[in-house]
Design a protein around this motif. Structure first.
Motif, PDB file in Angstrom:
ATOM      1  N   ILE A 263       0.678  -1.621   0.222  1.00  0.00           N
ATOM      2  CA  ILE A 263      -0.166   0.340   0.240  1.00  0.00           C
ATOM      3  C   ILE A 263       0.721   1.650  -0.015  1.00  0.00           C
ATOM      4  CG2 ILE A 263      -2.031   1.174   1.607  1.00  0.00           C
ATOM      5  CD1 ILE A 263      -2.376  -1.388   2.155  1.00  0.00           C
ATOM      6  N   PRO A 264       0.967   1.954  -1.059  1.00  0.00           N
ATOM      7  CA  PRO A 264       2.173   3.688  -1.015  1.00  0.00           C
ATOM      8  C   PRO A 264       1.574   4.295   0.429  1.00  0.00           C
ATOM      9  CG  PRO A 264      -0.258   3.097  -3.049  1.00  0.00           C
ATOM     10  CD  PRO A 264      -0.512   2.338  -1.880  1.00  0.00           C
ATOM     11  N   PRO A 265       2.729   4.511   0.514  1.00  0.00           N
ATOM     12  CA  PRO A 265       2.626   5.151   2.274  1.00  0.00           C
ATOM     13  C   PRO A 265       2.316   6.858   2.666  1.00  0.00           C
ATOM     14  CG  PRO A 265       4.963   5.208   1.049  1.00  0.00           C
ATOM     15  CD  PRO A 265       3.843   4.724   0.181  1.00  0.00           C
ATOM     16  N   ARG A 266       1.293   7.507   1.932  1.00  0.00           N
ATOM     17  CA  ARG A 266       0.628   8.200   1.545  1.00  0.00           C
ATOM     18  C   ARG A 266      -1.217   7.408   1.946  1.00  0.00           C
ATOM     19  NH1 ARG A 266      -0.432  12.889  -2.877  1.00  0.00           N
ATOM     20  NH2 ARG A 266      -2.615  13.187  -1.842  1.00  0.00           N
ATOM     21  N   VAL A 267      -1.306   6.593   1.242  1.00  0.00           N
ATOM     22  CA  VAL A 267      -2.648   5.396   1.001  1.00  0.00           C
ATOM     23  C   VAL A 267      -2.730   5.351   2.326  1.00  0.00           C
ATOM     24  CG1 VAL A 267      -4.529   3.270   0.627  1.00  0.00           C
ATOM     25  CG2 VAL A 267      -2.866   5.783  -1.482  1.00  0.00           C
ATOM     26  N   TYR A 268      -1.413   4.615   2.672  1.00  0.00           N
ATOM     27  CA  TYR A 268      -1.713   4.094   4.155  1.00  0.00           C
ATOM     28  C   TYR A 268      -2.100   4.871   5.853  1.00  0.00           C
ATOM     29  CZ  TYR A 268       0.809   1.179   7.932  1.00  0.00           C
ATOM     30  OH  TYR A 268       0.923   0.452   9.330  1.00  0.00           O
ATOM     31  N   ASP A 269      -1.144   6.147   5.513  1.00  0.00           N
ATOM     32  CA  ASP A 269      -1.831   6.844   6.281  1.00  0.00           C
ATOM     33  C   ASP A 269      -3.076   7.045   6.850  1.00  0.00           C
ATOM     34  OD1 ASP A 269       1.316   7.365   7.115  1.00  0.00           O
ATOM     35  OD2 ASP A 269       1.217   8.880   6.415  1.00  0.00           O
ATOM     36  N   PHE A 270      -3.372   7.135   5.182  1.00  0.00           N
ATOM     37  CA  PHE A 270      -5.204   7.558   5.391  1.00  0.00           C
ATOM     38  C   PHE A 270      -5.845   6.012   5.552  1.00  0.00           C
ATOM     39  CE2 PHE A 270      -8.803   6.207   2.661  1.00  0.00           C
ATOM     40  CZ  PHE A 270      -9.419   6.680   3.048  1.00  0.00           C
ATOM     41  N   MET A 271      -5.584   5.218   5.701  1.00  0.00           N
ATOM     42  CA  MET A 271      -6.255   4.312   6.167  1.00  0.00           C
ATOM     43  C   MET A 271      -5.586   4.040   7.439  1.00  0.00           C
ATOM     44  SD  MET A 271      -5.410   1.633   3.121  1.00  0.00           S
ATOM     45  CE  MET A 271      -5.762   1.259   1.997  1.00  0.00           C
ATOM     46  N   VAL A 272      -5.024   4.593   8.456  1.00  0.00           N
ATOM     47  CA  VAL A 272      -4.642   4.123   9.531  1.00  0.00           C
ATOM     48  C   VAL A 272      -5.631   4.825   9.998  1.00  0.00           C
ATOM     49  CG1 VAL A 272      -3.548   4.659  11.634  1.00  0.00           C
ATOM     50  CG2 VAL A 272      -2.522   3.145   9.535  1.00  0.00           C
ATOM     51  N   GLU A 273      -5.448   6.377   9.241  1.00  0.00           N
ATOM     52  CA  GLU A 273      -6.281   7.305  10.291  1.00  0.00           C
ATOM     53  C   GLU A 273      -8.358   6.922  10.202  1.00  0.00           C
ATOM     54  OE1 GLU A 273      -5.540  11.801   9.868  1.00  0.00           O
ATOM     55  OE2 GLU A 273      -7.119  11.882  11.172  1.00  0.00           O
ATOM     56  N   MET A 274      -8.716   5.872   9.036  1.00  0.00           N
ATOM     57  CA  MET A 274      -9.987   6.023   8.828  1.00  0.00           C
ATOM     58  C   MET A 274     -10.363   5.068   9.699  1.00  0.00           C
ATOM     59  SD  MET A 274     -12.365   4.641   5.061  1.00  0.00           S
ATOM     60  CE  MET A 274     -10.921   3.047   5.517  1.00  0.00           C
ATOM     61  N   GLU A 275      -9.717   4.313   9.976  1.00  0.00           N
ATOM     62  CA  GLU A 275      -9.627   3.285  10.788  1.00  0.00           C
ATOM     63  C   GLU A 275      -9.333   3.281  12.533  1.00  0.00           C
ATOM     64  OE1 GLU A 275      -7.526  -0.481   8.384  1.00  0.00           O
ATOM     65  OE2 GLU A 275      -6.609   0.491   9.792  1.00  0.00           O
ATOM     66  N   ILE A 276      -9.255   4.333  12.439  1.00  0.00           N
ATOM     67  CA  ILE A 276      -8.714   4.904  14.022  1.00  0.00           C
ATOM     68  C   ILE A 276     -10.280   4.864  15.257  1.00  0.00           C
ATOM     69  CG2 ILE A 276      -8.196   6.809  15.730  1.00  0.00           C
ATOM     70  CD1 ILE A 276      -5.103   6.001  14.307  1.00  0.00           C
ATOM     71  N   GLU A 277     -10.893   6.175  13.468  1.00  0.00           N
ATOM     72  CA  GLU A 277     -11.949   7.002  13.425  1.00  0.00           C
ATOM     73  C   GLU A 277     -13.331   5.569  13.267  1.00  0.00           C
ATOM     74  OE1 GLU A 277     -12.161   9.912  14.226  1.00  0.00           O
ATOM     75  OE2 GLU A 277      -9.938  10.353  14.672  1.00  0.00           O
ATOM     76  N   SER A 278     -12.956   4.867  12.728  1.00  0.00           N
ATOM     77  CA  SER A 278     -13.731   4.083  12.588  1.00  0.00           C
ATOM     78  C   SER A 278     -14.183   3.577  13.933  1.00  0.00           C
ATOM     79  CB  SER A 278     -13.093   3.028  11.305  1.00  0.00           C
ATOM     80  OG  SER A 278     -13.288   3.356  10.329  1.00  0.00           O
TER      81      SER A 278
END
Ligand code: ADP
Ligand code: MG
Length: 727
Positions: A263-278
């Motif tokens: 997973i590309p790094p910027r996308v990875y960061d997005f996913m991590v934050e999306m998961e935290i908020e979820s």
């Protein structure tokens, strides 16, 4: 002069990753922390209030006003302890998105001071004066009021903004006269219907201890991410959610090098934050990975009860957009944002589960549990067979039309994949001689029901409705859809089917058949009568289209036609008999869906005309001018014509494409105009679908050809390769 496109490309190059702070490395430390769940209720509610809410959740009991007062006060105290200053009823109107209207807890008091208040009335009901939401004629101006009413079965939660927090209360949305104006109200009814039907069948035939049941749903969500700066330089993406123009990149998904790749790094960061908020909101996200198309991704939560799973998916889509913004991304939830690469779906994994913890679509080990499995399994097949058109209608939308039948996603033909093992089981099962008379000894021995060993690798990605071991996966649902649309239909037709099954079986028992014998006889007849919906082959192939036609299966490719199934005599009967929709509600809903389609195509036509006239043609003329100047100067210094023949050819080609675009745009404008003057919404939708939409392709072809010819520096719109590959 640098165009928006090049500025955007520069912006992308200078993007840095955003630091994401997690509340804890252990998700369990903060999972559900923004949800008024059981644990929070125990702390903030009186015993009486807690029990009333629990009763409402578990048994659907009404909460009286006095208790509502207590619940409201407890909820407010909890929300304020979390920093919330406002509350809103959170509902799902037929626009597809979610809606909210915030009110402050704060209220001025007589002594010139103020206090934070939240009454039982405000919790239970709100009148959002939402007269601009679609009602399909259910509300005239004199009765324009719409009401939202609390749905205690889905817990309240806190939505965090960067500068404040809001208590959100899941609600249904109904008209003054009580008709549903949203997705949730009929969904709750459909779920109630299927739950009662399941309990009725299970407890009568298989297990007396089954007192309750629920439908489960796990929603896989596919989406694209594109850089926000590039997105903003594409008016088609910003206004319609998809690209109306754009030449396919030299490299697309041929190499399949993106699928499950790192997973590309910027996308990875997005996913991590999306998961935290979820997680804070109790959305149990489990998986994340790259999808097939470049820049396409997927996430999936652990399955939950259907109503909750859908609320969570609606919330997730909302969260994704908010989180993406922080990372300089835009989330594309459209079913087909890019031509030439895969579109996005939202697989709905569905099953039925009892209070005794049994998944009714999971094959059992003993013949008895196997018969229970076969009962529910075969009834699903029969329900889908008998209501295939309605199921197709439930996933119809302007966006999904681009996917279904485009040889990349499940076709518009509804069929069911069950795998080799179960195909064999059903064949053997139905080829036994059926018991004709109850008096003769049964030829069916329950011990003959084979043990079902499932091969979990038995997968078929091309089927719209596939059995995957212990659940069905409805794969044709569009990525931007509210899953309620599909789930209302699936659960309604299943409820209807189970009730019929119960009636038929009971009738045989009454005539003297033994229970097992009666069940088996009815099931056998279902296997025979619904056989032609089963298909194990390649759903993307042309052979299947022909074969399906031979079998008499529908292949309704476009939305205006597909929606007709909602108002057929048969559908109206299924829905009214099971108390899901009245005829009036169905007519209204049908009207709204046709209207939605009309609006979508209308907007696309306008945007496309604008793009063609003010972006594409000027770029082409600029380049043509450059070529002409080049030819003129070559000519003036006496160069032989054969040395600038290529330029002359380009000049001519450009003129031809420009002319073609101009002619088509004019025609498109006239046809769009005409479509609005031919009577009913359905007629308008048909005209837009068959007279206007084909012109989109014509315009696009010429525009894409120009994109190929015109000097790169002169092209104003970000290209596919930039949208899809630059991160
Ligand atoms: P795949 O991509 O192979 O289809 P995933 O693991 O991505 O599988 O998604 C499967 C989804 O099905 C998950 O959301 C999972 O929770 C859900 N699921 C599993 N069992 C059930 C069930 N009994 N009822 C409903 N959904 C289920
Ligand atoms: Mg799947």
């Amino acid at each position: 002069m640098s165009t928006l496109r090049f500025k955007a490309l520069e912006t992308v190059q200078h993007r840095t990753t955003i630091n994401v702070i997690s509340p804890s490395t252990k998700v369990s430390d903060y999972f559900n922390s923004n949800v008024f769940n059981d644990a929070a209720m125990k702390v903030y509610l009186s015993k009486e209030a807690y029990q009333a809410v629990n009763n409402a959740i578990k048994n659907g009991h009404k909460i009286d006003r006095g208790v509502a007062e207590q619940v409201a006060s407890g909820m407010k105290n909890w929300a304020m302890s979390k920093g919330a200053s406002h509350y809103t009823h959170w509902f799902q109107p037929l626009t597809g998105a979610t809606a909210e209207k915030h009110d402050a807890f704060f209220e001025p008091t007589e002594d010139g001071k103020s206090a934070e208040k939240f009454s039982g009335n405000a919790l239970v009901q709100q009148e959002p004066d939402a007269s601009s939401f679609p009602s399909g004629g259910l509300r005239n101006t004199f009765e324009a009021r719409g009401y939202t009413a609390w749905d205690p079965s889905s817990p309240a939660f806190i939505m965090e903004g960067s500068n404040g927090k809001t208590l959100c209360i899941p609600t249904i949305f109904v008209s003054y006269t009580g008709e549903a104006l949203d997705f949730k109200a009929p969904l709750i009814k459909a779920l109630h219907a299927v739950e009662s039907a399941v309990v009725n069948v299970s407890s009568s035939y298989f297990d007396k201890n089954v007192k309750k049941a629920f439908a489960s749903l796990g929603i896989e969500q596919e989406y694209f991410l594109v850089d926000e700066a590039l997105f903003n330089a594409r008016p088609d993406l910003t206004l319609t959610g998809r690209t109306l123009l754009g030449q396919s990149p030299e490299k697309g998904q041929q190499l399949e090098d993106h699928y499950f790749g790192s997973i590309p790094p910027r996308v990875y960061d997005f996913m991590v934050e999306m998961e935290i908020e979820s997680y804070k909101l109790g959305i149990p996200l489990k998986t994340r990975h790259n999808e097939v198309a470049p820049s396409q991704f997927e996430c999936a939560p652990m399955f939950e009860e259907v109503n909750l799973a859908i609320d969570h998916n609606q919330l997730l889509m909302d969260l994704m957009e908010k989180v993406a913004q922080r990372h300089g991304f835009k989330v594309l939830l459209h079913e087909k944002p890019f031509a030439g690469v895969n579109g996005s779906g939202k697989h709905n994994n569905w099953s039925l589960i009892t209070n005794t913890g049994v998944n009714l679509l999971s094959p059992g080990k003993t013949p008895e549990t196997n018969l229970q499995f076969l009962t529910f399994f075969i009834n699903v097949i029969k329900a889908v067979h008998d209501n295939a058109d309605l199921l197709r209608a439930s996933i119809a939308s302007a966006g999904n039309d681009h996917r279904l039948g485009a040889n990349e996603a499940p076709p518009a033909i509804m069929s069911i994949f069950i795998g080799t093992q179960l195909t064999k089981v059903l064949n053997e099962f139905s080829s036994n001689k059926p018991t004709t008379s109850s008096k003769t000894k049964s030829s069916i021995d329950i011990n003959k029901i084979p043990e079902i060993l499932l091969d979990n690798t038995d997968r078929n990605r091309t089927s719209p409705f596939a059995f995957t071991g212990n659940k069905f996966e409805f794969r044709a649902v569009g990525s931007s859809a509210n899953s309620a649309s599909a789930m209302i239909v699936l659960n309604s037709i299943m409820a209807d089917q189970l009730n019929k099954f119960k009636d038929e079986t009971d009738a045989l028992i009454k005539k003297g058949s033994k229970k097992e014998e009666a069940i088996i006889t009815v099931l056998k007849s279902y296997v025979k009568s619904s056989k032609n919906i089963l298909f194990e082959g390649n759903g993307y192939s042309n052979e299947w289209v022909k074969e399906a036609a031979k079998r008499g299966l529908s292949n309704t490719k476009t939305t205006p036609e597909a929606l007709n199934a909602y108002i057929s005599k048969k559908s109206k009967e299924v829905f009214s008999k099971n108390n899901i929709f009245s005829e009036r509600e169905l007519d209204a809903r049908y009207e709204i869906m046709q209207e939605n389609y009309v609006k979508k195509i209308d907007i696309e036509a306008k945007v496309l005309a604008q793009l063609a006239i003010s972006h594409v043609i000027p770029s082409a003329i600029n380049y043509q001018q450059k070529l002409s100047e080049n030819v003129a100067s070559l000519k003036s210094i006496g160069i032989n014509k054969k040395h600038y023949e290529a330029q002359l050819k380009f000049i001519e080609e450009i003129s031809n494409y420009i002319n073609h675009i101009r002619v088509c745009v004019d025609k498109m404008i006239i046809e769009t105009e005409k479509s609005h003057h031919i009577g009913k919404t359905h007629q308008t939708a048909l005209a837009l679908c068959h007279k206007v939409k084909p012109l989109f392709d014509e315009i696009r072809n010429s525009s894409d050809a120009l994109e190929f010819i015109v000097e790169d520096d002169l092209w104003k719109l970000p290209k596919y390769r930039e949208l899809l590959f630059v991160k």
